[in-house]
Design an enzyme around this catalytic site. Sequence first.
Site: not given
Length: 147
Positions: A53, A64, A66, A68, A70, A77
């Site tokens: 990750e 991301n 969308d 958002s 991380d 998220n």
Amino acid sequence: MRSLLILVLCFLPLAALGKVFGRCELAAAMKRHGLDNYRGYSLGNWVCAAKFESNFNTQATNRNTDGSTDYGILQINSRWWCNDGRTPGSRNLCNIPCSALLSSDITASVNCAKKIVSDGNGMNAWVAWRNRCKGTDVQAWIRGCRL
């Protein structure tokens, strides 16, 4: 001596911001925070997830498609788990600012990860775990560590 003190004081705030952990160092910290066998997932699963990750970097962030983001060592998220002040409709289910996930102190990340893994999907919530760790010899991630 005075210039050394000034230099130390200048860099002191940077030390508190974030950290790139060593593999065994992170395993020990995660164990201290109670992740070993939490919800049936061995410590190796958590260390493997953190590797893929964030590459063990507490300051890792990834935007991301969308809108958002991380955050942190486990790439938590902002749409669901934390509030970054810029993700529309953020649920903030861990009730924390996303910036707390970027600290060298992984307490906030671990506490939130415990909520995430308890939410019904287990560690499948982490795409990197699903794609890179699930079904592999995750114990290799803690082999040789003095835990």
